[in-house]
Design a protein around this motif. Sequence first.
Motif, PDB file in Angstrom:
ATOM      1  N   VAL A  47      98.498 -24.877-138.254  1.00 10.68           N
ATOM      2  CA  VAL A  47      98.660 -25.609-139.505  1.00 10.68           C
ATOM      3  C   VAL A  47      97.446 -26.502-139.715  1.00 10.68           C
ATOM      4  O   VAL A  47      97.074 -27.280-138.827  1.00 10.68           O
ATOM      5  CB  VAL A  47      99.952 -26.450-139.485  1.00 10.68           C
ATOM      6  N   THR A  48      96.848 -26.386-140.889  1.00 13.16           N
ATOM      7  CA  THR A  48      95.675 -27.193-141.229  1.00 13.16           C
ATOM      8  C   THR A  48      95.980 -27.967-142.504  1.00 13.16           C
ATOM      9  O   THR A  48      96.192 -27.367-143.559  1.00 13.16           O
ATOM     10  CB  THR A  48      94.441 -26.294-141.443  1.00 13.16           C
ATOM     11  N   LYS A  49      96.031 -29.290-142.383  1.00 13.33           N
ATOM     12  CA  LYS A  49      96.289 -30.177-143.521  1.00 13.33           C
ATOM     13  C   LYS A  49      95.002 -30.942-143.825  1.00 13.33           C
ATOM     14  O   LYS A  49      94.263 -31.302-142.908  1.00 13.33           O
ATOM     15  CB  LYS A  49      97.410 -31.168-143.196  1.00 13.33           C
ATOM     16  N   PRO A  50      94.725 -31.228-145.094  1.00 17.31           N
ATOM     17  CA  PRO A  50      93.503 -31.952-145.446  1.00 17.31           C
ATOM     18  C   PRO A  50      93.391 -33.281-144.697  1.00 17.31           C
ATOM     19  O   PRO A  50      94.352 -34.051-144.629  1.00 17.31           O
ATOM     20  CB  PRO A  50      93.640 -32.191-146.957  1.00 17.31           C
ATOM     21  N   PRO A  54      93.799 -29.647-137.028  1.00 22.51           N
ATOM     22  CA  PRO A  54      94.776 -28.549-137.005  1.00 22.51           C
ATOM     23  C   PRO A  54      95.715 -28.697-135.800  1.00 22.51           C
ATOM     24  O   PRO A  54      95.346 -29.260-134.773  1.00 22.51           O
ATOM     25  CB  PRO A  54      93.914 -27.293-136.851  1.00 22.51           C
ATOM     26  N   SER A 101     103.066 -34.560-141.282  1.00 20.26           N
ATOM     27  CA  SER A 101     101.657 -34.857-141.547  1.00 20.26           C
ATOM     28  C   SER A 101     101.488 -35.858-142.689  1.00 20.26           C
ATOM     29  O   SER A 101     100.495 -36.569-142.754  1.00 20.26           O
ATOM     30  CB  SER A 101     100.870 -33.577-141.831  1.00 20.26           C
ATOM     31  N   GLU A 127     102.510 -19.844-147.486  1.00 16.72           N
ATOM     32  CA  GLU A 127     102.035 -21.159-147.027  1.00 16.72           C
ATOM     33  C   GLU A 127     100.570 -21.043-146.630  1.00 16.72           C
ATOM     34  O   GLU A 127     100.242 -20.609-145.521  1.00 16.72           O
ATOM     35  CB  GLU A 127     102.912 -21.681-145.892  1.00 16.72           C
ATOM     36  N   ASP A 128      99.684 -21.444-147.570  1.00 11.48           N
ATOM     37  CA  ASP A 128      98.248 -21.285-147.371  1.00 11.48           C
ATOM     38  C   ASP A 128      97.688 -22.145-146.246  1.00 11.48           C
ATOM     39  O   ASP A 128      96.622 -21.843-145.712  1.00 11.48           O
ATOM     40  CB  ASP A 128      97.494 -21.599-148.670  1.00 11.48           C
ATOM     41  N   ASP A 129      98.394 -23.215-145.880  1.00  7.85           N
ATOM     42  CA  ASP A 129      97.899 -24.086-144.810  1.00  7.85           C
ATOM     43  C   ASP A 129      98.361 -23.629-143.425  1.00  7.85           C
ATOM     44  O   ASP A 129      98.116 -24.287-142.427  1.00  7.85           O
ATOM     45  CB  ASP A 129      98.300 -25.538-145.053  1.00  7.85           C
ATOM     46  N   HIS A 130      99.043 -22.472-143.353  1.00 10.23           N
ATOM     47  CA  HIS A 130      99.497 -21.893-142.092  1.00 10.23           C
ATOM     48  C   HIS A 130      98.739 -20.585-141.837  1.00 10.23           C
ATOM     49  O   HIS A 130      98.564 -19.795-142.759  1.00 10.23           O
ATOM     50  CB  HIS A 130     100.994 -21.572-142.131  1.00 10.23           C
TER      51      HIS A 130
END
Length: 160
Positions: A47-50, A54, A101, A127-130
């Motif tokens: 998972v990558t959040k702004p 990660p 997050s 889910e683009d952040d996964h």
Amino acid sequence: MRGSTSTARTEVLLRFGSPLPGLSYLERRAAFGVVENALGQIALAQVTKPGKAPYFDLPGGAVDGEETEEQAVAREFGEETGLVVEAGRLIDTVSQYFLKSDGQPVRNHGGVYVAELQGENPALKVEDDHALVWLDPRDAVVALRHDAHAWAVAAWMRRG
């Protein structure tokens, strides 16, 4: 601590994490899965959040409405990784206190299941952040963000 899940079983929950004083935690039914590929690796969601480093989770998440935990595992795998899975044997029922997050305090509680890989369907992934990552289970135990997930993978390895 006792709890029940969508399949109406009542068990002692294995509790991980501790609530931070002064915070009110959202109680959230959730279910996760352990899926192994032909190389002996397990599926994780990176998972990558702004603005955040990660992290790795077992695929899974909130149980929606009247869906069963097994249905939630299958749906969440598709949304997070594009994998089609079928949840099978329950590894155990766990709870995990954590801060999302965005800082929201949450206590996930529910089952972690052994799931069988049925195939892939990239159209399910929303889910683009996964991102799907395959890791050796021993490496996953170290990499996973939640102690409940790491414990479940270790229990899965020990129990076969």
